[in-house]
Design a protein around this motif. Structure first.
Motif, PDB file in Angstrom:
ATOM      1  N   GLU A 283      26.530   6.001 -21.989  1.00  0.00           N
ATOM      2  CA  GLU A 283      25.083   6.223 -22.043  1.00  0.00           C
ATOM      3  C   GLU A 283      24.306   4.999 -21.587  1.00  0.00           C
ATOM      4  O   GLU A 283      23.098   5.072 -21.395  1.00  0.00           O
ATOM      5  N   LYS A 284      24.993   3.878 -21.407  1.00  0.00           N
ATOM      6  CA  LYS A 284      24.353   2.649 -20.939  1.00  0.00           C
ATOM      7  C   LYS A 284      24.596   2.437 -19.442  1.00  0.00           C
ATOM      8  O   LYS A 284      24.159   1.420 -18.882  1.00  0.00           O
ATOM      9  N   ALA A 285      25.269   3.385 -18.818  1.00  0.00           N
ATOM     10  CA  ALA A 285      25.594   3.263 -17.398  1.00  0.00           C
ATOM     11  C   ALA A 285      24.741   4.216 -16.578  1.00  0.00           C
ATOM     12  O   ALA A 285      24.785   5.431 -16.775  1.00  0.00           O
ATOM     13  N   ALA A 286      23.979   3.662 -15.651  1.00  0.00           N
ATOM     14  CA  ALA A 286      23.075   4.476 -14.833  1.00  0.00           C
ATOM     15  C   ALA A 286      23.830   5.551 -14.051  1.00  0.00           C
ATOM     16  O   ALA A 286      23.317   6.654 -13.838  1.00  0.00           O
ATOM     17  N   SER A 287      25.039   5.246 -13.631  1.00  0.00           N
ATOM     18  CA  SER A 287      25.798   6.167 -12.788  1.00  0.00           C
ATOM     19  C   SER A 287      26.169   7.461 -13.496  1.00  0.00           C
ATOM     20  O   SER A 287      26.524   8.443 -12.844  1.00  0.00           O
ATOM     21  N   THR A 288      26.098   7.482 -14.823  1.00  0.00           N
ATOM     22  CA  THR A 288      26.491   8.681 -15.555  1.00  0.00           C
ATOM     23  C   THR A 288      25.326   9.653 -15.768  1.00  0.00           C
ATOM     24  O   THR A 288      25.538  10.750 -16.275  1.00  0.00           O
ATOM     25  N   TYR A 289      24.130   9.267 -15.398  1.00  0.00           N
ATOM     26  CA  TYR A 289      22.969  10.132 -15.596  1.00  0.00           C
ATOM     27  C   TYR A 289      22.738  11.035 -14.387  1.00  0.00           C
ATOM     28  O   TYR A 289      22.883  10.621 -13.242  1.00  0.00           O
ATOM     29  N   THR A 290      22.331  12.267 -14.697  1.00  0.00           N
ATOM     30  CA  THR A 290      22.191  13.287 -13.667  1.00  0.00           C
ATOM     31  C   THR A 290      20.781  13.353 -13.091  1.00  0.00           C
ATOM     32  O   THR A 290      20.599  13.570 -11.898  1.00  0.00           O
ATOM     33  N   TYR A 291      19.813  13.194 -13.959  1.00  0.00           N
ATOM     34  CA  TYR A 291      18.414  13.390 -13.560  1.00  0.00           C
ATOM     35  C   TYR A 291      17.621  12.114 -13.787  1.00  0.00           C
ATOM     36  O   TYR A 291      17.818  11.422 -14.791  1.00  0.00           O
ATOM     37  N   TRP A 292      16.696  11.859 -12.873  1.00  0.00           N
ATOM     38  CA  TRP A 292      15.892  10.641 -12.924  1.00  0.00           C
ATOM     39  C   TRP A 292      14.423  10.954 -12.650  1.00  0.00           C
ATOM     40  O   TRP A 292      14.095  11.848 -11.859  1.00  0.00           O
ATOM     41  N   GLY A 293      13.566  10.170 -13.297  1.00  0.00           N
ATOM     42  CA  GLY A 293      12.151  10.230 -12.985  1.00  0.00           C
ATOM     43  C   GLY A 293      11.821   9.312 -11.818  1.00  0.00           C
ATOM     44  O   GLY A 293      12.695   8.616 -11.284  1.00  0.00           O
ATOM     45  N   GLN A 294      10.561   9.292 -11.465  1.00  0.00           N
ATOM     46  CA  GLN A 294      10.126   8.508 -10.311  1.00  0.00           C
ATOM     47  C   GLN A 294       9.804   7.070 -10.688  1.00  0.00           C
ATOM     48  O   GLN A 294       9.630   6.218  -9.800  1.00  0.00           O
ATOM     49  N   GLY A 295       9.685   6.796 -11.969  1.00  0.00           N
ATOM     50  CA  GLY A 295       9.434   5.442 -12.431  1.00  0.00           C
ATOM     51  C   GLY A 295       7.973   5.162 -12.711  1.00  0.00           C
ATOM     52  O   GLY A 295       7.071   5.787 -12.152  1.00  0.00           O
ATOM     53  N   THR A 296       7.740   4.213 -13.587  1.00  0.00           N
ATOM     54  CA  THR A 296       6.392   3.737 -13.891  1.00  0.00           C
ATOM     55  C   THR A 296       6.428   2.211 -13.921  1.00  0.00           C
ATOM     56  O   THR A 296       7.342   1.608 -14.481  1.00  0.00           O
ATOM     57  N   GLN A 297       5.446   1.604 -13.291  1.00  0.00           N
ATOM     58  CA  GLN A 297       5.426   0.142 -13.154  1.00  0.00           C
ATOM     59  C   GLN A 297       4.881  -0.504 -14.420  1.00  0.00           C
ATOM     60  O   GLN A 297       3.819  -0.117 -14.931  1.00  0.00           O
ATOM     61  N   VAL A 298       5.596  -1.506 -14.895  1.00  0.00           N
ATOM     62  CA  VAL A 298       5.125  -2.348 -15.987  1.00  0.00           C
ATOM     63  C   VAL A 298       5.044  -3.775 -15.447  1.00  0.00           C
ATOM     64  O   VAL A 298       6.037  -4.303 -14.942  1.00  0.00           O
ATOM     65  N   THR A 299       3.865  -4.354 -15.536  1.00  0.00           N
ATOM     66  CA  THR A 299       3.655  -5.721 -15.060  1.00  0.00           C
ATOM     67  C   THR A 299       3.106  -6.542 -16.213  1.00  0.00           C
ATOM     68  O   THR A 299       2.092  -6.173 -16.816  1.00  0.00           O
ATOM     69  N   VAL A 300       3.784  -7.634 -16.517  1.00  0.00           N
ATOM     70  CA  VAL A 300       3.394  -8.490 -17.633  1.00  0.00           C
ATOM     71  C   VAL A 300       2.934  -9.821 -17.069  1.00  0.00           C
ATOM     72  O   VAL A 300       3.695 -10.521 -16.387  1.00  0.00           O
ATOM     73  N   SER A 301       1.704 -10.173 -17.338  1.00  0.00           N
ATOM     74  CA  SER A 301       1.166 -11.432 -16.853  1.00  0.00           C
ATOM     75  C   SER A 301       1.320 -12.514 -17.918  1.00  0.00           C
ATOM     76  O   SER A 301       1.221 -12.244 -19.116  1.00  0.00           O
ATOM     77  N   SER A 302       1.535 -13.733 -17.470  1.00  0.00           N
ATOM     78  CA  SER A 302       1.745 -14.848 -18.415  1.00  0.00           C
ATOM     79  C   SER A 302       0.436 -15.531 -18.753  1.00  0.00           C
ATOM     80  O   SER A 302      -0.605 -15.257 -18.166  1.00  0.00           O
TER      81      SER A 302
END
Length: 129
Positions: free
Chosen positions: A110-129
């Motif tokens: 469950e910690k390996a990306a290769s074992t997952y079948t379906y994926w979302g498109q992603g959401t950007q997280v940007t953290v400023s210092s």
């Protein structure tokens, strides 16, 4: 057709919090293990957190333990990633992923990306210092 749609990303100052959501459709959500992964520019996609279909177990990358919490609401077909104490190194595109799994505990698979079948498109997280 399966769709995973992430939301909740954005620009936040270091030390701040965010809650990411991933809404799923087209699959039997209550039979699905869910994971969150992230990919920073120039880096490999990495595991962040995972949760079993029944919420009986969760797993986290060492880098996020104690700051990230994964949860799910099977009635809403949604998985969440609550993020506290954000750091600049958390900056990445965050992806949710799904796979059918009846296990009641989070395995290394469950910690390996290769074992997952379906994926979302992603959401950007940007953290400023």
């Amino acid at each position: 057709q399966v769709h995973l749609v992430e939301s909740g990303g954005g620009l936040v100052q270091a030390g701040g919090s965010l809650r990411l959501s991933c809404s799923a459709s087209g699959l039997t959500f209550s039979s699905i293990a869910m994971g969150w992964f992230r990919q920073a520019p120039g880096k490999e996609r990495e595991f962040v957190a995972a949760i079993t279909w029944s919420s009986s177990d969760t797993g986290y990358a060492d880098s996020v333990k104690g700051r990230f919490t994964i949860s799910r609401d099977n009635a809403k077909n949604t998985v969440y990633l609550q993020i506290y104490s954000l750091k600049p190194e958390d900056t990445a595109v965050y992806y949710c992923a799904a796979k059918y799994s009846g296990y009641r505990f989070v395995r290394n698979e469950e910690k390996a990306a290769s074992t997952y079948t379906y994926w979302g498109q992603g959401t950007q997280v940007t953290v400023s210092s």
